[in-house]
Write an enzyme that holds these catalytic residues in place. Structure first.
Site, PDB file in Angstrom:
ATOM      1  N   SER A   1     -29.771  74.744  34.922  1.00 27.03           N
ATOM      2  CA  SER A   1     -28.550  74.147  35.456  1.00 27.03           C
ATOM      3  C   SER A   1     -28.726  73.499  36.819  1.00 27.03           C
ATOM      4  O   SER A   1     -27.929  72.635  37.198  1.00 27.03           O
ATOM      5  CB  SER A   1     -27.443  75.199  35.541  1.00 27.03           C
ATOM      6  OG  SER A   1     -27.881  76.320  36.280  1.00 27.03           O
TER       7      SER A   1
ATOM      8  N   HIS B   1     -24.037  77.297  42.444  1.00 26.08           N
ATOM      9  CA  HIS B   1     -24.760  76.098  42.049  1.00 26.08           C
ATOM     10  C   HIS B   1     -24.555  75.021  43.119  1.00 26.08           C
ATOM     11  O   HIS B   1     -23.524  75.010  43.792  1.00 26.08           O
ATOM     12  CB  HIS B   1     -24.252  75.565  40.712  1.00 26.08           C
ATOM     13  CG  HIS B   1     -24.663  76.376  39.537  1.00 26.08           C
ATOM     14  ND1 HIS B   1     -24.115  77.593  39.233  1.00 26.08           N
ATOM     15  CD2 HIS B   1     -25.593  76.143  38.586  1.00 26.08           C
ATOM     16  CE1 HIS B   1     -24.666  78.076  38.145  1.00 26.08           C
ATOM     17  NE2 HIS B   1     -25.577  77.220  37.734  1.00 26.08           N
TER      18      HIS B   1
END
Length: 268
Positions: free
Chosen positions: A44, A250
């Site tokens: 990711s 993230h």
């Protein structure tokens, strides 16, 4: 927020950074001579979870036009661009499902992988929801895995890449440290928790850099580019706990463009 829901939604790895890419791949620091066939692999942090602007055709892989591979391909001449990175990918997923575009004509490959193998989602869930002692225990388990098991897993990925793309320049990118230390931070993350998680990021980066160098690949260290932009810095390029929860921990779009892209650019 229920623990099970939080754990299921988180899907990405740990990190660190600098503008240099190191190891045997440093011998390839000159610019690519011709527009390359570029293949972007990984988890990711490569697909761009947290950056938004996802390709609807990528489904749960969450490939973003704001992710560093897509930004690099848009800013440089390429013969082709294949974007197979996928949220939640482990080393085995890269080998089994992402290498299809690689061939003898491939000129450039980038990849981030390893954090999910080390249990990043569970580590972060434990540290956010659990006590300090529970967090430190779970982080140590992950660090033990990184030291003993992850090197062999990375070798499998890197060997498979080289076998399929023997002429490619391969750039392995690391992970940023998540937290700024010695400051106040919301969300129940004590200084000891934050320091332990950063140390785990350093571990995974060190192992990744060594395995990359031993395969003749470049390593892109992003800890320097993210320095001053960690969670708790006041100008974070990494999401803390947020909604949608899968974005938590993230890089933001700014982290992809300001933290990752310069490192990839300097390595190519």
């Amino acid at each position: 927020m229920k623990l099970s829901r939080f754990a299921a939604a988180l899907s990405a790895p740990l990190l660190t950074a600098a503008l240099a890419f190191t190891g045997a791949g440093a011998a390839h620091s000159a610019q690519l001579a011709d527009p390359p066939h570029y293949v972007a692999l990984g988890d990711s942090y490569s697909s761009g979870v947290g950056a938004g602007s996802y390709d609807s055709g990528s489904g749960s892989c969450k490939r973003s036009s704001r992710a560093h591979p897509a930004l690099w391909a848009a800013a440089n001449p390429v013969a082709s661009f294949s974007f197979t990175a996928c949220s939640g990918a482990r080393t085995g997923d890269v080998v089994a499902g992402q290498l299809g575009p690689l061939n003898a004509a491939t000129g450039l490959v980038s990849v981030t992988v390893g954090g999910n193998d080390a249990g990043f989602s569970d580590v972060m869930t434990t540290c956010v929801m659990g006590s300090e002692s529970e967090c430190l225990r779970r982080v140590q388990e992950a660090r033990d895995y990184v030291a003993t098991t992850l090197p062999g897993k990375l070798d499998q990925v890197y060997t498979a890449i080289r076998d399929r793309a023997p002429a490619a320049r391969v750039v392995v990118l690391g992970y940023p440290r998540l937290f700024k230390l010695e400051g106040t931070c919301n969300g129940g993350m004590s200084e000891r928790k934050r320091a332990a998680l950063n140390a785990a990021a350093d571990d995974i980066n060190a192992v990744t850099a060594k395995r990359a160098a031993d395969h003749g690949f470049g390593f892109g260290d992003v800890t320097t580019t993210f320095a001053g932009h960690e969670i708790c810095s006041g100008d974070a390029w990494i999401h803390s706990v947020t909604w949608p929860v899968e974005n938590s921990y993230h890089p933001t779009a700014a982290g992809q463009s300001g933290g990752y892209l310069p490192v990839l650019r300097s390595a190519t």
